[in-house]
Design a protein around this motif. Structure first.
Motif, PDB file in Angstrom:
ATOM      1  N   SER A 123      44.544  24.699   0.252  1.00  0.00           N
ATOM      2  CA  SER A 123      45.953  25.102   0.425  1.00  0.00           C
ATOM      3  C   SER A 123      46.739  23.962   1.081  1.00  0.00           C
ATOM      4  N   TYR A 124      48.052  24.090   1.031  1.00  0.00           N
ATOM      5  CA  TYR A 124      48.905  23.062   1.654  1.00  0.00           C
ATOM      6  C   TYR A 124      48.775  23.097   3.180  1.00  0.00           C
ATOM      7  N   THR A 125      48.520  24.289   3.714  1.00  0.00           N
ATOM      8  CA  THR A 125      48.355  24.360   5.177  1.00  0.00           C
ATOM      9  C   THR A 125      47.113  23.587   5.601  1.00  0.00           C
ATOM     10  N   PRO A 162      52.609  27.209   8.707  1.00  0.00           N
ATOM     11  CA  PRO A 162      53.904  26.736   8.211  1.00  0.00           C
ATOM     12  C   PRO A 162      55.025  27.444   8.958  1.00  0.00           C
ATOM     13  N   ASN A 165      60.566  25.468   5.434  1.00  0.00           N
ATOM     14  CA  ASN A 165      60.521  24.635   4.228  1.00  0.00           C
ATOM     15  C   ASN A 165      61.931  24.152   3.912  1.00  0.00           C
ATOM     16  N   ILE A 171      60.010  30.502   7.891  1.00  0.00           N
ATOM     17  CA  ILE A 171      58.982  31.520   7.661  1.00  0.00           C
ATOM     18  C   ILE A 171      59.040  32.448   8.869  1.00  0.00           C
ATOM     19  N   VAL A 193      55.445  18.525  -0.030  1.00  0.00           N
ATOM     20  CA  VAL A 193      54.633  19.454  -0.828  1.00  0.00           C
ATOM     21  C   VAL A 193      54.894  19.204  -2.317  1.00  0.00           C
ATOM     22  N   PHE A 195      53.968  20.301  -5.973  1.00  0.00           N
ATOM     23  CA  PHE A 195      53.340  21.388  -6.739  1.00  0.00           C
ATOM     24  C   PHE A 195      52.846  20.893  -8.099  1.00  0.00           C
ATOM     25  N   HIS A 214      51.541  31.446  -4.729  1.00  0.00           N
ATOM     26  CA  HIS A 214      52.321  31.892  -3.565  1.00  0.00           C
ATOM     27  C   HIS A 214      53.781  32.050  -4.039  1.00  0.00           C
ATOM     28  N   GLN A 216      56.605  31.424  -2.791  1.00  0.00           N
ATOM     29  CA  GLN A 216      57.482  30.272  -2.555  1.00  0.00           C
ATOM     30  C   GLN A 216      57.222  29.182  -3.603  1.00  0.00           C
ATOM     31  N   ASP A 237      48.249  32.767  -1.133  1.00  0.00           N
ATOM     32  CA  ASP A 237      48.458  31.324  -1.021  1.00  0.00           C
ATOM     33  C   ASP A 237      48.038  30.629  -2.304  1.00  0.00           C
ATOM     34  N   THR A 238      48.492  29.404  -2.444  1.00  0.00           N
ATOM     35  CA  THR A 238      48.338  28.694  -3.708  1.00  0.00           C
ATOM     36  C   THR A 238      46.862  28.477  -4.060  1.00  0.00           C
ATOM     37  N   PHE A 284      55.008  22.207   9.575  1.00  0.00           N
ATOM     38  CA  PHE A 284      53.957  23.053  10.138  1.00  0.00           C
ATOM     39  C   PHE A 284      53.897  22.835  11.651  1.00  0.00           C
TER      40      PHE A 284
HETATM   41  O1  LIG Z   1      50.026  28.529  -0.215  1.00  0.00           O
HETATM   42  C1  LIG Z   1      49.701  27.530   0.442  1.00  0.00           C
HETATM   43  O2  LIG Z   1      49.050  26.610  -0.049  1.00  0.00           O
HETATM   44  C2  LIG Z   1      50.128  27.427   1.807  1.00  0.00           C
HETATM   45  O3  LIG Z   1      49.609  26.630   2.513  1.00  0.00           O
HETATM   46  C3  LIG Z   1      51.240  28.310   2.301  1.00  0.00           C
HETATM   47  C4  LIG Z   1      52.630  27.748   2.101  1.00  0.00           C
HETATM   48  C5  LIG Z   1      53.617  28.651   2.898  1.00  0.00           C
HETATM   49  O4  LIG Z   1      53.285  29.724   3.348  1.00  0.00           O
HETATM   50  O5  LIG Z   1      54.761  28.259   3.016  1.00  0.00           O
HETATM   51  C6  LIG Z   1      52.725  26.396   2.645  1.00  0.00           C
HETATM   52  C7  LIG Z   1      53.371  25.404   2.061  1.00  0.00           C
HETATM   53  C8  LIG Z   1      53.911  25.491   0.697  1.00  0.00           C
HETATM   54  O6  LIG Z   1      55.270  25.178   0.778  1.00  0.00           O
HETATM   55  C9  LIG Z   1      53.718  26.834   0.096  1.00  0.00           C
HETATM   56  C10 LIG Z   1      53.038  27.796   0.701  1.00  0.00           C
END
Ligand SMILES: O=C(O)C(=O)C[C@]1(C(=O)O)C=C[C@@H](O)C=C1
Length: 399
Positions: A123-125, A162, A165, A171, A193, A195, A214, A216, A237-238, A284
């Motif tokens: 995940s991005y986190t 997070p 954004n 959040i 970030v 995608f 996710h 977002q 989450d992603t 974050f």
């Molecule tokens: O879904 C993920 O990968 C996360 O880490 C969560 C999360 C978020 O909750 O904002 C973190 C960053 C990205 O902008 C999208 C999703």
């Protein structure tokens, strides 16, 4: 006649009416100030009155006291001298005193740090945790709250979450959790970030009927997903989406997630950089059980939360305490007070007016080691009905 102990609380700020005799504390929050009888630590981050220093614990006697004080003083002096002699004799057997470097048990690359985060590997986190501590051990959690609890229960050292954004804003859930828990913000991470559209090997974008991610990530990749004409399915989450598609062998489903998630779950990258805004940055926070020592050798940020009484211009006045001292604000957020949503104000003409009651979260660019920051909070404390310092931490100036 009984002896009463009185804790005298004084501001570290000389401008706002508190008595400032004697040694003025210099580096909040690690002031240790000698009172007449005790040494007491300043009330530190996380406490309601963050910048108040406990100046002294005085003994107050009822009635005529001068004889008793002289006698008491003699006993104290004799005890002090006795203790001091014993200390000198025994000092060779004492362990080496702790220094600031001993307190930071972590290597620079974070190789000893365990970090809890909400989500799955990839995940991005988790990317944000690796940016802050490249060799840390990450501990995935189901919910944001679990990541907080893991730190509180000493299962992990830090949590990363997070907070805002650049395209979709704050959040809110995490602002609420910051207040509900007693962790301290010890760092921030700004992450660009990027995608990607992922799918199982051999699947092409025209085969996709749905895309999972996710919410977002789905909304920030709207242009491409609309062009593909796919339905969208939300998950937490992603990386969870990537794991789900891979483990279930779903050939009609794509995923919006990171390139690292593609590698971990064996998916192909069909398109890279699919976010509508090319500058898509998530900020974050890094949380820990203890605050870090504020410094002035690099750029620091401080995060606070406070409440105000009702009245015209009260928020203006609160913001002025920073403006007056040339302190730049980087973020302001307001959240309803969930336990006390409405404030009833009596108005004789129109009956009782009811207003929403708010908590204000502010980030400002200054270290709590700087007098201007201490003074600004001293000033704010004069009229804020509640004030808590959430943390003072180095700014992330890299992207
Ligand atoms: O879904 C993920 O990968 C996360 O880490 C969560 C999360 C978020 O909750 O904002 C973190 C960053 C990205 O902008 C999208 C999703």
């Amino acid at each position: 006649m009984a002896l009463k102990s009185v804790i005298v609380l004084e501001s570290t700020n000389p401008h706002f009416g508190w008595n400032d005799s004697g040694s003025k504390p210099s580096g909040f929050p690690l002031n240790w100030i000698n009172g007449p009888e005790k040494v007491c630590k300043s009330i530190s981050f996380g406490g309601f009155s963050g910048f108040l220093a406990c100046r002294a614990i005085r003994n107050v006697e009822d009635g005529n006291s001068s004889k008793r004080s002289t006698k008491l003083q003699r006993v104290i002096d004799e005890t002090k001298s006795e203790v001091s002699k014993r200390l000198q004799k025994d000092s060779s057997s004492f362990p080496k005193p702790l220094s600031v470097s001993d307190l930071s048990s972590t290597a620079d690359d974070g190789s000893k740090v365990r970090i809890s985060f909400k989500g799955c590997p990839g995940s991005y986190t988790e990317d944000a945790a690796f940016k802050a501590y490249p060799k840390c051990e990450t501990v995935p959690c189901n919910e944001f709250e679990d990541a907080f609890k893991a730190v509180e229960l000493w299962l992990t050292d830090k949590a990363v979450l997070p907070i805002e954004n650049s395209s979709s804003g704050s959040i809110h859930r995490n602002y609420d959790l910051l207040l509900r828990h007693r962790l301290h913000i010890v760092g921030e991470v700004q992450l660009a970030v990027n995608f990607c559209l992922l799918a199982l090997p051999g699947v092409r974008s025209e085969h996709l009927k749905r895309v999972i991610s996710h919410p977002q990530a789905l909304s920030l990749s709207d242009s491409l997903l609309s062009k593909l004409g796919v339905s969208r399915e939300n998950v937490d989450d992603t990386a969870v989406a990537a794991q789900y598609v891979a483990s279930n062998g779903l050939r009609d489903a794509g995923v919006v997630a990171s390139a690292r998630a593609a590698e971990i779950y064996g998916l192909n990258i069909l398109a890279d950089g699919i976010q509508d805004d090319s500058d898509n940055i998530t900020r974050f926070l890094v949380l820990a059980r203890d605050p870090i020592i504020p410094r002035t050798n690099k750029q620091f940020k401080t995060s606070i939360v406070f409440t105000l009484d009702e009245g015209p211009g009260v928020l203006f006045k609160a913001l002025a305490v920073f403006a007056l001292r040339g302190i730049n604000l980087t973020k302001i957020e307001s959240r309803p007070q969930r336990k006390r949503p409405l404030r009833v104000v009596d108005d004789s003409n129109t009956g009782s007016a009811k207003y929403f009651d708010y908590l204000f979260y502010i980030d400002f660019e200054a270290s709590m080691a700087e007098p201007r920051a201490q003074n600004a909070l001293g000033h704010l404390q004069e009229f804020a009905t509640f004030l808590r310092i959430l943390g003072c931490y180095p700014m992330d100036t890299t992207l």
